[in-house]
Design an enzyme around this catalytic site. Structure first.
Site, PDB file in Angstrom:
ATOM      1  N   ASP A 289       0.871  -1.167   0.154  1.00 54.07           N
ATOM      2  CA  ASP A 289       0.008   0.069   0.161  1.00 54.07           C
ATOM      3  C   ASP A 289       0.795   1.143   0.014  1.00 54.07           C
ATOM      4  O   ASP A 289       2.032   1.015   0.306  1.00 54.07           O
ATOM      5  CB  ASP A 289      -0.744  -0.022   1.413  1.00 54.07           C
TER       6      ASP A 289
ATOM      7  N   ASP B   5      -5.024  -3.350   4.475  1.00 55.87           N
ATOM      8  CA  ASP B   5      -5.595  -3.124   5.831  1.00 55.87           C
ATOM      9  C   ASP B   5      -6.906  -2.958   5.939  1.00 55.87           C
ATOM     10  O   ASP B   5      -7.563  -3.232   6.901  1.00 55.87           O
ATOM     11  CB  ASP B   5      -4.831  -1.382   6.220  1.00 55.87           C
TER      12      ASP B   5
ATOM     13  N   ASP C 236      -9.546  -6.498   1.886  1.00 60.71           N
ATOM     14  CA  ASP C 236      -8.249  -7.071   1.785  1.00 60.71           C
ATOM     15  C   ASP C 236      -7.623  -8.256   2.066  1.00 60.71           C
ATOM     16  O   ASP C 236      -7.042  -8.962   1.669  1.00 60.71           O
ATOM     17  CB  ASP C 236      -7.229  -5.974   2.364  1.00 60.71           C
TER      18      ASP C 236
HETATM   19  P1  ATP Z   1      -3.627   2.887   0.030  1.00 63.86           P
HETATM   20  O1  ATP Z   1      -4.611   1.914  -0.658  1.00 63.86           O
HETATM   21  O2  ATP Z   1      -2.227   3.089  -0.481  1.00 63.86           O
HETATM   22  O3  ATP Z   1      -3.794   2.706   1.405  1.00 63.86           O
HETATM   23  P2  ATP Z   1      -5.800   5.011   0.056  1.00 63.86           P
HETATM   24  O4  ATP Z   1      -5.503   5.114   1.334  1.00 63.86           O
HETATM   25  O5  ATP Z   1      -5.396   6.208  -0.878  1.00 63.86           O
HETATM   26  O6  ATP Z   1      -4.141   4.233  -0.506  1.00 63.86           O
HETATM   27  P3  ATP Z   1      -8.191   3.930   0.087  1.00 63.86           P
HETATM   28  O7  ATP Z   1      -8.417   4.285   1.455  1.00 63.86           O
HETATM   29  O8  ATP Z   1      -8.827   2.779  -0.690  1.00 63.86           O
HETATM   30  O9  ATP Z   1      -6.694   4.071  -0.514  1.00 63.86           O
HETATM   31  O10 ATP Z   1      -8.877   5.330  -0.751  1.00 63.86           O
HETATM   32  C1  ATP Z   1      -9.036   5.576  -2.094  1.00 63.86           C
HETATM   33  C2  ATP Z   1      -9.421   6.910  -2.458  1.00 63.86           C
HETATM   34  O11 ATP Z   1     -10.858   6.979  -1.510  1.00 63.86           O
HETATM   35  C3  ATP Z   1      -8.571   7.897  -2.109  1.00 63.86           C
HETATM   36  O12 ATP Z   1      -7.706   8.371  -2.944  1.00 63.86           O
HETATM   37  C4  ATP Z   1      -9.490   8.893  -1.390  1.00 63.86           C
HETATM   38  O13 ATP Z   1      -9.648   9.705  -2.782  1.00 63.86           O
HETATM   39  C5  ATP Z   1     -10.861   8.520  -1.295  1.00 63.86           C
HETATM   40  N1  ATP Z   1     -11.067   8.579   0.227  1.00 63.86           N
HETATM   41  C6  ATP Z   1     -10.010   7.878   1.192  1.00 63.86           C
HETATM   42  N2  ATP Z   1     -10.576   8.017   2.233  1.00 63.86           N
HETATM   43  C7  ATP Z   1     -11.815   8.635   2.354  1.00 63.86           C
HETATM   44  C8  ATP Z   1     -12.642   8.876   3.191  1.00 63.86           C
HETATM   45  N3  ATP Z   1     -12.635   8.763   4.430  1.00 63.86           N
HETATM   46  N4  ATP Z   1     -13.586   9.618   2.692  1.00 63.86           N
HETATM   47  C9  ATP Z   1     -14.039   9.544   1.475  1.00 63.86           C
HETATM   48  N5  ATP Z   1     -13.318   9.150   0.287  1.00 63.86           N
HETATM   49  C10 ATP Z   1     -11.759   8.837   0.781  1.00 63.86           C
END
Ligand code: ATP
Length: 844
Positions: A304, A589, A593
């Site tokens: 990630d 996480d 997943d």
């Molecule tokens: P990684 O997979 O590397 O942990 P990440 O945290 O960006 O990356 P996700 O948590 O799946 O991955 O988030 C994907 C997308 O969703 C983000 O790029 C963001 O645009 C949106 N996002 C993340 N957190 C939130 C939230 N709490 N509320 C709304 N949208 C969110």
């Protein structure tokens, strides 16, 4: 809801919330089990027989030696078990409960009856209870019911006698929340829960053996058969030659005990369990012992981005409202849309910052921290406009929506990924007015999004609309929205990421970033830390959707960064790499997943931000969520494997040396070079300590300059067996040289005394040879293993005592050596060192 006092009272009344473990073996039981070995039993019988036939001394010595050996074995087993147990406690699950009116995170075992527990997607349900409140709550109860589809929960009372799966207003310990949120009141804990009832029925299952252990068990069995046949022949030859049958039998059995490496598998357990302790101190908790071996073979690490390669310390950089980019510090709350964006970003948000203690998703915490800095408190705002309904965030939809009554109207606030929200907007708000969104508006928003992303910033879009009346939100409500603005956040790479990535590459492992974030943001970060060199190595997850599995296999080799990835993509990427013959470690996480973590050879969960589901599915948990820790764990895995190999080499080559000596003398018609007690003394006493010490050899960085070891490679490669053979030969020659010297200058007892002394000391010396594949004489490494030095000293003391204390001579079947003879023994034993070191030099 309980106060801490009530909780304490209930805990005393109901005990801890844990399943009674199967009865642990008592130390006495473990001790007695040491005697259960087939050969040891035969040996005891042989000793008793020879005792009756007049050799009482031998019988006593054999009993003493076996007992000391059993004590050693017991200590090691108990220690290994303890360390594995403490490891389990380190990865114990946690739960969020309300105590004294505030939410606290506590170990699940402290949850008690009456507690109010908060559940979120990804949590493990810690106890059985009745739901008090639900928001789209779904639970995976497959562990209890076998039903793999998640069950939708509600507050509706189930009819009396309903089956477990139909009791929708109750949740059960051992199930997982797959979606939504909820709270429940605990009604039963520990063994009184439904899963406790099942546990009662189950027998305790023992820890599964690792592939290496199975490999060695198999090898040990085959070797044992060969040795037993050999010992049988030897017994026959000795009897035919006119020896006493009892003596010949005792000798054959002793030789079998000495030659059969029955300790192989337990050495692996001991070394693995000590290794996992070291790894735990370095922030990697091993949940499945197999993972330690697997780590040494990892050739691809899919990681990630957020929190693993980056710090996950988000800070808001800029707002984008009314067509303007505004730095966070310059936000003006008197401007209507800037204030609106701030308030919406606090409402559509689950994080809390209570007195500096941040609980929740760092992305969301960053949003409320802007408010705190400007004097606007999130909890006040949330009290003013309470949440009526919600659709929680999930990484497939990449959106989150909440509904609030604001100034008499029902408003839904939606936040999420810009590209997703853009497709759902029909209007835009500028100043006080709302108008239809135009193509130019969209282009402008996209341009701004790109500008942020190229700086490696994470961007969230915010939109809203008014809906009719208060009701539960549906996914359709997330359409036809009014665009309000963007918020960009900085999440700097971890300082150690860059070095870890380059170490990973040097070790022949390909690092791959798999993230839910925007492609341009991900590529910017990946470039900074060295994962990506060229933009063509980055793609969006959707690209792989139309590819066949074969196409994907070729594709994955060209890609280092996957953005906007869904959990399904992750599984396919892992599988494609595996099909290509790679061993894949994959971090995860989120709630979704778990399948990818299970599919990966080494599933790695995040200890801090990871959901309980992901931890449950993983074979390793990082307590610091750090990519660099995975690399460190790989290094540990490779070192542990190498140490086990060294320790086995030590045992097998020494045993082989002894067999060669016996074989030679029987072929050459010489008297047997060892009395049974000699062989037992060496194998059961002076040999076990160096073998374990070698397993604890200090780790080196060298292992990270080699290519990953193929997973299916047997530990007993031709090269490895060859070095065992040549080293055993060397030890055997030195032993027989001592035997000859004794034989020509005295008699067979002197000869056997000198052979015994040389074999025993020679094997102790050989411990130092087995420290490494390469020669270590005259390097700092020679003396760097304090355990090995200790084992050598103890062994040398014991053998010298046996050879020099006259009172022991009768018992150990030796005669007094004069100084010259003693020095000859030491000299020949020591000669193993330069000779074998030279052989290593030539080989390497
Ligand atoms: P990684 O997979 O590397 O942990 P990440 O945290 O960006 O990356 P996700 O948590 O799946 O991955 O988030 C994907 C997308 O969703 C983000 O790029 C963001 O645009 C949106 N996002 C993340 N957190 C939130 C939230 N709490 N509320 C709304 N949208 C969110």
């Amino acid at each position: 809801m309980l106060t801490s006092e009530q909780a304490k009272i209930n805990q005393e009344k109901y005990g801890y919330n844990e399943l009674a473990e199967g009865k642990r073996k008592s130390t006495v039981r473990i001790f007695l089990e040491q005697f259960e070995d087939f050969l040891v039993i035969i040996l005891i019988i042989a000793a008793i027989v020879s005792g009756f036939l007049g050799d009482a001394e031998s019988a006593v010595v054999i009993f003493v030696v076996i007992t000391i050996n059993a004590i050693l074995g017991t200590v090691q087993t108990v220690k290994a078990e303890q360390s594995l147990k403490s490891l389990k406690q380190l990865s114990a699950p946690e739960a969020k409960v309300i105590r004294d009116g505030v939410m606290v995170q506590i170990p699940s075992r402290e949850v008690t009856v009456g507690d109010e527990v908060i559940l979120e997607a990804g949590d493990r349900v810690p106890a059985d209870g009745r739901l008090l409140d639900v928001a789209s709550l779904k639970a995976d109860e497959s562990a209890l019911t076998g039903e793999s589809l998640s069950v939708e929960k509600s507050l509706e009372e189930a009819p009396a006698g309903a089956a477990l799966g139909d009791q929708t207003n109750r949740v059960f310990s051992g199930s997982f929340v797959t979606y939504g949120r909820g709270t429940f009141e605990v009604t039963s804990i520990g063994m009184d829960t439904e899963v406790g009832r099942i546990a009662r029925l189950l027998k305790t299952t023992s820890e599964k053996k690792t592939p290496l252990q199975m490999n060695l068990d198999d090898f040990g069995k085959k070797l044992s058969i060969i040795i037993l046949v050999f010992c049988g022949i030897l017994f026959a030859v000795n009897v035919v030659r006119g020896g006493s049958a009892a003596d010949a039998f005792l000798f054959a059995v002793a030789l079998a005990v000495a030659a059969i490496p029955e300790a192989l598998s337990s050495i692996v357990t001991i070394v693995l369990s000590f290794g996992t302790q070291k790894m735990a101190k370095e922030h990697a908790i091993i949940r499945k012992l197999q993972a330690v071996e697997g780590l040494g073979s990892v050739s691809v690490i899919c990681s990630d981005k957020t929190g693993t390669l980056t710090q996950n310390k988000m800070t808001v950089e800029d707002y984008y409202v009314d067509g303007r980019r505004i730095p966070a510090k310059d936000i003006d709350l008197s401007a209507c849309n800037e204030e609106k964006l701030l308030i919406f970003s606090m409402l559509c948000n689950d994080s809390v910052n209570a007195d500096g203690q941040e609980i929740g998703d760092p992305t969301e915490t960053a949003l409320i921290n802007v408010g705190s800095r400007l004097g606007t408190d999130a909890s006040e705002i949330r009290k003013m406009y309470p949440r009526q309904s919600e659709i929680p965030f999930d990484s497939d939809r990449k959106l989150m929506s909440t509904q609030h009554r604001i100034d008499g109207a029902e408003i839904i606030v939606v936040k999420g990924a810009v590209d997703v929200l853009l497709g759902r907007m029909s209007s835009i708000r500028t100043g006080e007015t709302v108008r239809d969104i135009t193509e130019d508006d969209r282009l402008e928003i996209e341009r701004q999004n790109m500008e942020f992303s190229r700086d490696g910033l994470r961007v969230l879009a915010f939109a809203y609309k008014e809906i009719e009346g208060a009701r539960a939100l549906t996914l359709e409500d997330e359409d036809g929205l009014i665009f309000l603005g963007l918020i960009s956040m900085m999440d700097p790479p971890r300082e150690e990421s860059k070095a870890a990535v380059s170490e990973c590459k040097a070790a022949g492992i390909k690092p791959v970033m798999i993230t839910g974030d925007h492609k341009v943001t991900a590529a910017a970060i990946a470039r900074k830390i060295g994962i990506l060199r060229d933009d063509s190595e980055a793609c969006e997850g959707a690209v792989i959707e139309d590819m066949s599995d074969e196409e994907l296999q070729d594709f994955v080799e060209k890609i280092s960064v996957y953005a906007r990835v869904s959990p399904e993509h992750k599984i396919r990427i892992v599988r494609a790499w595996q099909e290509k013959g790679n061993i894949v470690a994959m971090t995860g996480d989120g709630v979704n997943d778990a399948p990818a973590l299970k599919q990966a050879d080494i599933g790695v969960a995040m200890g801090i931000t990871g959901s309980e589901v992901s931890k449950d599915a993983a074979s390793m948990v990082l307590t610091d969520d750090n990519f660099a820790t995975i690399i460190k764990a790989v290094e540990n895995g490779r070192n542990i494997y190498q140490n086990i190999k060294n320790s086995i080499q030590f045992l097998l080559s020494g045993n082989f040396g002894a067999i060669l000596a016996v074989l030679y003398s029987s072929v050459a018609g010489l008297p047997v070079p060892f009395a049974p007690v000699h062989l037992l003394f060496i194998n059961l006493l002076t040999d076990s300590l160096p073998a374990i010490a070698l397993g604890l050899e200090p780790h080196t960085q060298n292992v990270m300059q080699e290519k990953p070891r193929p997973m299916d490679e047997s530990i007993l490669t031709g090269k490895y067996l060859l070095s065992i053979g040549t080293e055993g030969l060397c030890i055997g020659i030195m032993t027989m040289a001592a035997f000859y010297i004794g034989y020509v200058s005295g008699d067979s007892v002197l000869a056997s005394t000198m052979a015994f002394g040389t074999l025993c000391t020679g094997r102790l010396v050989h411990g130092f040879n087995c420290k490494s594949k390469r020669p270590v004489l005259f390097t700092n490494r020679f003396f760097n293993n304090i355990y090995l030095i200790g084992a050598f000293a103890i062994g040398l003391l014991l053998i010298t005592g046996v050879l020099t204390i006259p009172g022991l001579h009768g018992i150990f079947k030796v005669v007094t050596l004069n100084l010259g003879q003693l020095l000859t023994v030491y000299g020949l034993a020591l000669l193993n060192l330069p000779v074998i070191q030279l052989m290593k030099k030539i080989r390497s």
